[in-house]
Structures are given as structure tokens and as C-alpha cells.
Design an enzyme around this catalytic site. Structure first.
Site, PDB file in Angstrom:
ATOM      1  CD  GLU A  31      -2.724   0.722   2.535  1.00 56.62           C
ATOM      2  OE1 GLU A  31      -2.539   0.063   3.099  1.00 56.62           O
ATOM      3  OE2 GLU A  31      -3.655   2.134   2.836  1.00 56.62           O
ATOM      4  NE  ARG A 256       1.764  -8.626   9.435  1.00 54.43           N
ATOM      5  CZ  ARG A 256       2.141  -7.508   8.980  1.00 54.43           C
ATOM      6  NH1 ARG A 256       3.278  -6.890   9.119  1.00 54.43           N
ATOM      7  NH2 ARG A 256       1.169  -6.822   8.343  1.00 54.43           N
ATOM      8  CE  LYS A 266       3.047   0.148   4.896  1.00 52.28           C
ATOM      9  NZ  LYS A 266       2.401  -0.117   3.725  1.00 52.28           N
TER      10      LYS A 266
HETATM   11  P1  ATP Z   1       2.414  -2.175   8.213  1.00 53.17           P
HETATM   12  O1  ATP Z   1       1.722  -2.927   9.057  1.00 53.17           O
HETATM   13  O2  ATP Z   1       3.795  -1.879   8.379  1.00 53.17           O
HETATM   14  O3  ATP Z   1       1.729  -0.993   7.464  1.00 53.17           O
HETATM   15  P2  ATP Z   1       0.987  -3.484   5.925  1.00 53.17           P
HETATM   16  O4  ATP Z   1       0.642  -5.253   5.822  1.00 53.17           O
HETATM   17  O5  ATP Z   1       0.225  -2.635   5.946  1.00 53.17           O
HETATM   18  O6  ATP Z   1       2.383  -3.210   6.773  1.00 53.17           O
HETATM   19  P3  ATP Z   1       1.437  -3.233   3.042  1.00 53.17           P
HETATM   20  O7  ATP Z   1       1.923  -2.319   2.423  1.00 53.17           O
HETATM   21  O8  ATP Z   1      -0.051  -3.772   3.045  1.00 53.17           O
HETATM   22  O9  ATP Z   1       1.920  -2.977   4.630  1.00 53.17           O
HETATM   23  O10 ATP Z   1       2.203  -4.766   2.768  1.00 53.17           O
HETATM   24  C1  ATP Z   1       2.408  -5.390   1.386  1.00 53.17           C
HETATM   25  C2  ATP Z   1       2.791  -6.665   1.704  1.00 53.17           C
HETATM   26  O11 ATP Z   1       3.665  -6.893   2.617  1.00 53.17           O
HETATM   27  C3  ATP Z   1       1.559  -7.168   2.249  1.00 53.17           C
HETATM   28  O12 ATP Z   1       1.349  -8.483   1.567  1.00 53.17           O
HETATM   29  C4  ATP Z   1       2.009  -7.758   3.700  1.00 53.17           C
HETATM   30  O13 ATP Z   1       1.278  -8.866   4.213  1.00 53.17           O
HETATM   31  C5  ATP Z   1       3.450  -7.956   3.568  1.00 53.17           C
HETATM   32  N1  ATP Z   1       4.266  -7.582   5.006  1.00 53.17           N
HETATM   33  C6  ATP Z   1       4.028  -6.470   5.877  1.00 53.17           C
HETATM   34  N2  ATP Z   1       4.763  -6.528   6.660  1.00 53.17           N
HETATM   35  C7  ATP Z   1       5.291  -7.795   6.895  1.00 53.17           C
HETATM   36  C8  ATP Z   1       5.969  -8.633   7.732  1.00 53.17           C
HETATM   37  N3  ATP Z   1       6.599  -7.884   8.953  1.00 53.17           N
HETATM   38  N4  ATP Z   1       6.514  -9.839   7.266  1.00 53.17           N
HETATM   39  C9  ATP Z   1       6.045 -10.189   5.902  1.00 53.17           C
HETATM   40  N5  ATP Z   1       5.418  -9.515   5.160  1.00 53.17           N
HETATM   41  C10 ATP Z   1       4.841  -8.480   5.376  1.00 53.17           C
HETATM   42 MG    MG Z   2      -1.566  -2.614   4.765  1.00 51.07          MG
END
Ligand code: ATP
Ligand code: MG
Length: 541
Positions: A31, A256, A266
Site C-alpha cells: 500500500e 510475518r 508503518k
Molecule cells: P504495516 O503494518 O507495516 O503497515 P502492511 O501489511 O500494512 O504493513 P502493506 O503495504 O499492506 O503493509 O504490505 C505489503 C505486503 O507486505 C503485504 O502482503 C503484507 O502482508 C506484507 N508484509 C508487511 N509486513 C510484513 C512482515 N513483517 N512480514 C512479512 N510480510 C509483511
Molecule cells: Mg496494509
């Protein structure tokens, strides 16, 4: 075929073998609401890595269904970070590229009697969702006619209603044991400009509804995501089944990446930036890819770490020491060696005249890297911690009357410590043994310790930056991250370094002998040596 090393690869292999899938297609779906972090590196390793391994393709898919938080600045940074990590996408697309089709699919659901316009407020929807043990209540608007739903939905699109006044919900099952299946909202009204579609839309699809459609339209075969989406999979499948997707993408969840002393949300990282607790998204202490790059951590070490940490189905937390050990291993094998002293103490060799160049191993672990010349003379700097007036037992560094070897040069003996009026040692006066030169030592003199040094007349001033973890230990679960924030995590030293370090390209990684792994950079016209990782291994202990 490649050898499967985790459960996702096993699934992919069996789908290829059975002929269910001919070419693997995945996508990495950030995102664009912040910078990528080390957790995303794991997701990239899984999405890009699996596709690569099985001869398939991975798209870069920007999940921009939420216009309020998304910015073009982040899109650009994400692209740069992915390339830096070493991956290249087959196709770049955005959820917003598919908004028209996503909208048409919503009309199809309405016409099939599978979606309805609901007038309940977000609050009311939440309050009628039920609980894990009790079913929810059906909306009074659930049984609107297809015609009315279609008219209202088109009016929503045309901008007739205010934010939150109405929404579109899938008609599934208010008694489902899975709360996500209780008539979830699939479209909401939001009068807000979108970073790509501008003011074209005032209704936006919800992630759970849009994602399976976007996957399908890209031809995704395996939609790899993290475990928190496991409970959303029935909805993912519902969308595919009710819109008649064939072949239907398969969602597979993995754990994760969590690392002690690091936060990968983030939202929190953004807060650190906005509150000025760090110098920016690319601060070397940040777990962002931009931060790690700026820190001097090689991309290959990050990929290596993701691979070694493994892909599993169970959540766990990785020790930060393990991450650091992987970086250290990587640099130990590859980084050239150099010398700098963080806390300089003058050393004068009273019986040495003139100067000479000595041979210094570039990297003793890689003999083919050879040696380079380092200037030596009778006035040097050593580190203050390498001289003691009051040495503890078994002290093998420099002490009065004791011998020590100067790395790649001679054995010296300390004769006298010169003090200032406050009693602080400001200079150590020594004698050297001419026959003891490294590589041609015929002196027969023994020295237990080896210390590093810098020639005083040619040394350059350098600012050395050392870092502690940004967050204190993780045994604070449930507590505010602010309480864990280490407010003293950056330490500066006025060091003396070999002139060579000022000549190499900025951004080069080095092992500073007996100090740690450092990256060269500039601070105005001053040389800066910024810590990548310490020499100390706290993990294997
Ligand atoms: P955050 O909680 O940091 O905002 P998010 O999951 O909202 O992370 P996205 O931009 O939606 O961030 O993530 C893109 C991809 O990366 C998604 O498929 C998410 O599942 C994966 N992802 C995010 N954080 C992790 C992590 N700590 N380990 C593995 N995959 C991750
Ligand atoms: Mg997200």
C-alpha cells in the site's frame, strides 16, 4: 524442477506437476502509504523469490484502494527500494487501474442478488455484527429489490450522498462463524481525491473485495500474503466463486517477519519520522529498506537473511542478533579492511626516523585481494583503550614496559606515559624493534597483543557514528512504543582515519580493524564513518 524448501513452494510444485497451473504468477502488493521495511523484504522474498525459482512472474501491485493515505512520493520510493533489493517486476499495476471493472463486478453482484445498499452508519454496522459467540443482526435494508439497489448504488457513484450515508454490502451470512462473512462492506462513499484517479470516484472498494478481483485480472495464480489474512480467505474465495473466476487465484498465508528491538508498523515508523525521533525515513537506525541501505547493509545480506529466517505458517519473533550475525557474516567475507582510531592517543616511537609503507592485507579471508600500502612513521595514533597505566591481569594490549605488535608493522615497547596538568595521558613514548617487521620478523621478540594504529602526519579527521537499537528490548508487549524508544541511540566520535578511507567512493563498506563494520560517507567536506554492524557477536554467545 527446483527443490521445494518451504510449504508454499511445495504447493506451487504440486500445482505445476498436476498441470493445474502452467506458469506461476504472484504479486507483491504494498500500500503506497509509507516506506518499505525489512518485513516487506520478507514478503518480496516470498513473492518474487517463489516466482523466480519456478520460472514464473511477479507483478508490483500497488494497493491504492484507500485514497486518504496514499501518496505518489511513496510509490517512487517503493519502486526504488524493490530494485535496490534486487528484484524486478513483470508488470506494474494499481488497484485503481481496475476501478471500472471492480465497479462493474459490484453491479453484477447486485444484479445476482448478492449485494445490497445499506443505510446503516459504520457505527450501526459494527454494533450489529455480533460477536465471536453470537450471530449478527440482518440489516433492515438487506432485502431491497435489485432495481432499488442498482439505482441507489449508481446514485452513490454519481455523488448524491455524503460520506458514510450509504454503503454497499455483500449479502452473505449474518450468522457465519467467521465475522468477515457477515455481510461485509464492499464499497464506501468517500468524497476524496485519489493520487491517480483524481476526482473521478467518490466511492471506493474495500480491500477484501477489491483484492481478489485485482489478483484475478492480473492472472495471479498464487496470492501470497501474511497470516492475518487467513480469516479473510473465505471472503476472498466468496468473491472469486460468485464472480465466476476461472481459474480462481489461490490465497496462501505465511507468518510475518518479526524481529526483536524493531517495529515494523508503518504507522509507528511514520510517527518516529514526524516527531523527529529520527532524521527521516532513511535514518540508519530505521528498519526501512531506505534506512538499511543508508546504513550500508548490502541488499544481498537482507535477501540472505530472509531466506535463512525461513517461510513458515507459525508466527514467531526473530532475534535481532541473528539478523546482525547474517550481515556480519556477509561483510566479514567481503568487506576490505582499514584502520581508524575512535579515541586517538598520540604514540611516539623515539628510536624511529623517517617513514615507510607497510603491506596491509585487504581481506585476509580472501587472499586474492592482496595487500595495499599503508604509511607508517614514528608518530602514530592508537586508541586510548589500547593503553593502560593500570592494566588488569592478562592485559595483552599496551602497558608500560610491555610489548605489543602494531598491526602489519613492528613490535613496540611502551617506555613512558606523558601526562597533562590534570594527570591525563596525552602521549605514550615507545621503542620499536627494527627486526620485528611483519612478514620478515627475525627479532625473536614476543608480543601477545596486536593493536591497530593510524599514521599521525597523514591521518584524516573523521566523524564516526555508532548506533544502538532504536527500541529497547521487546519484553514490553502491550506497552506504548514510546516507552521502548531509546532516546540515546546515536553516538558520535571524533576519530582519526587512514587517508585511504577519504579516497574510496562514498558508500563503501569496510571492516575497521578491531572496531566494526562501517560505511564511508561525507558530512559536508568531512569524512564520516557510519556503523553498519558491530564486530561483537551477541547472538552466538
Ligand atoms: P504495516 O503494518 O507495516 O503497515 P502492511 O501489511 O500494512 O504493513 P502493506 O503495504 O499492506 O503493509 O504490505 C505489503 C505486503 O507486505 C503485504 O502482503 C503484507 O502482508 C506484507 N508484509 C508487511 N509486513 C510484513 C512482515 N513483517 N512480514 C512479512 N510480510 C509483511
Ligand atoms: Mg496494509
Amino acid at each position: 524442477m527446483a527443490e521445494a524448501t518451504n510449504f508454499i513452494e511445495q504447493i506451487v510444485e504440486s500445482d505445476l506437476e498436476s498441470g493445474k497451473v502452467t506458469v506461476i504468477q504472484t504479486r507483491f502488493p504494498p500500500e503506497p502509504n509509507g516506506y518499505l521495511h525489512i518485513g516487506h523484504a520478507k514478503s518480496m522474498f516470498v513473492n518474487f523469490g517463489t516466482a523466480l525459482k519456478y520460472g514464473g512472474k511477479c507483478n508490483l501491485f500497488f494497493d491504492d484502494t484507500n485514497p486518504s493515505k496514499e501518496k505518489t512520493e511513496f510509490v517512487d520510493a517503493i519502486r526504488a527500494d524493490i530494485r535496490w533489493l534486487g528484484y524486478e517486476w513483470a508488470r506494474e499495476c494499481y488497484a485503481s487501474d481496475f476501478f471500472d471493472t471492480i465497479y462493474e463486478y459490484a453491479e453484477k453482484l447486485i444484479m445476482d442478488g448478492k449485494a445490497f445498499v445499506c443505510d446503516l452508519s459504520a457505527e450501526e454496522i459494527k454494533n450489529t455484527r455480533g460477536t465471536l459467540t453470537e450471530p449478527g443482526q440482518e440489516s433492515p435494508y438487506r432485502n431491497r429489490s435489485v432495481e432499488e439497489n442498482l439505482r441507489l448504488f449508481r446514485e452513490m457513484k454519481a455523488g448524491k450522498y455524503a460520506d458514510g450515508e450509504k454503503c454497499l454490502r455483500a449479502k452473505i451470512d449474518m450468522a457465519s462463524p467467521n465475522v468477515n462473512m457477515r455481510d461485509p462492506v464492499i464499497y464506501r462513499i468517500l468524497h476524496m481525491s485519489h493520487h491517480r484517479t483524481g476526482d473521478k470516484w467518490c466511492i471506493y472498494p474495500m480491500y477484501d473485495y477489491a483484492h481478489p478481483i485485482c489478483d484475478y485480472l492480473q492472472g495471479v495464480t498464487h496470492s501470497l500474503c501474511t497470516l492475518e489474512f487467513e480469516d479473510h480467505r473465505p471472503l476472498y474465495d466468496w468473491v472469486g466463486i460468485n464472480l465466476g473466476f476461472d481459474p480462481k487465484p489461490r490465497q496462501i498465508e505465511f507468518a510475518r517477519l518479526n524481529i526483536t528491538n524493531l517495529v515494523m508498523s508503518k504507522r509507528y515508523l511514520k510517527k518516529l519520522v514526524e516527531e523527529g525521533s529520527v532524521h527521516g525515513w532513511d535514518d540508519p537506525r530505521m528498519p526501512t529498506l531506505a534506512g538499511l541501505r543508508n546504513r550500508g547493509v548490502p541488499a544481498a545480506a537482507i535477501r540472505d537473511f530472509c531466506e535463512r529466517a525461513g517461510v513458515t505458517k507459525a508466527n514467531s519473533e526473530c532475534e535481532i542478533g541473528y539478523f546482525e550475525a547474517v550481515i556480519r557474516d556477509y561483510l566479514n567475507a567481503r568487506a576490505p579492511r582499514a584502520m581508524a582510531v575512535l579515541d586517538p592517543l598520540k604514540l611516539v616511537i623515539t628510536n624511529y626516523e623517517g617513514g615507510e609503507d607497510v603491506d596491509f592485507d585487504v581481506n585476509p579471508l580472501e587472499p586474492e585481494t592482496g595487500t595495499r600500502k599503508v604509511h607508517f612513521s614514528g608518530e602514530l595514533y592508537i586508541d586510548r583503550s589500547d593503553f593502560s597505566l593500570d592494566p588488569p591481569p592478562k592485559y595483552h594490549r599496551l602497558k608500560l614496559g610491555g610489548n605489543v605488535r602494531l598491526k602489519s608493522a613492528y613490535i613496540i615497547r611502551a617506555d613512558e606515559a606523558v601526562k597533562d596538568e590534570n594527570g591525563n595521558v596525552v602521549e605514550v613514548r615507545c621503542t620499536y624493534f627494527p627486526e620485528s617487521r611483519s612478514g620478515s620478523d627475525t627479532s625473536g621478540i614476543k608480543a601477545k597483543g596486536v593493536i591497530h594504529w593510524v599514521d599521525a602526519s597523514t591521518a584524516v579527521d573523521a566523524v564516526v557514528k555508532q548506533y544502538d537499537h532504536l527500541l529497547n528490548d521487546a519484553d514490553y508487549a502491550g506497552q506504548d512504543f514510546n516507552e521502548r524508544l531509546n532516546r540515546d541511540s546515536e553516538h558520535l566520535f571524533s576519530a582519526k582515519a587512514e587517508p585511504y578511507l577519504a579516497e574510496v567512493p562514498e558508500g563503501s563498506d569496510f571492516q575497521l580493524l578491531r572496531v566494526g563494520y562501517y560505511k564511508t560517507c561525507r558530512d559536508g567536506d568531512k569524512l564520516c564513518l557510519s556503523e553498519v554492524v558491530s564486530l561483537k557477536d551477541n547472538f552466538n554467545k
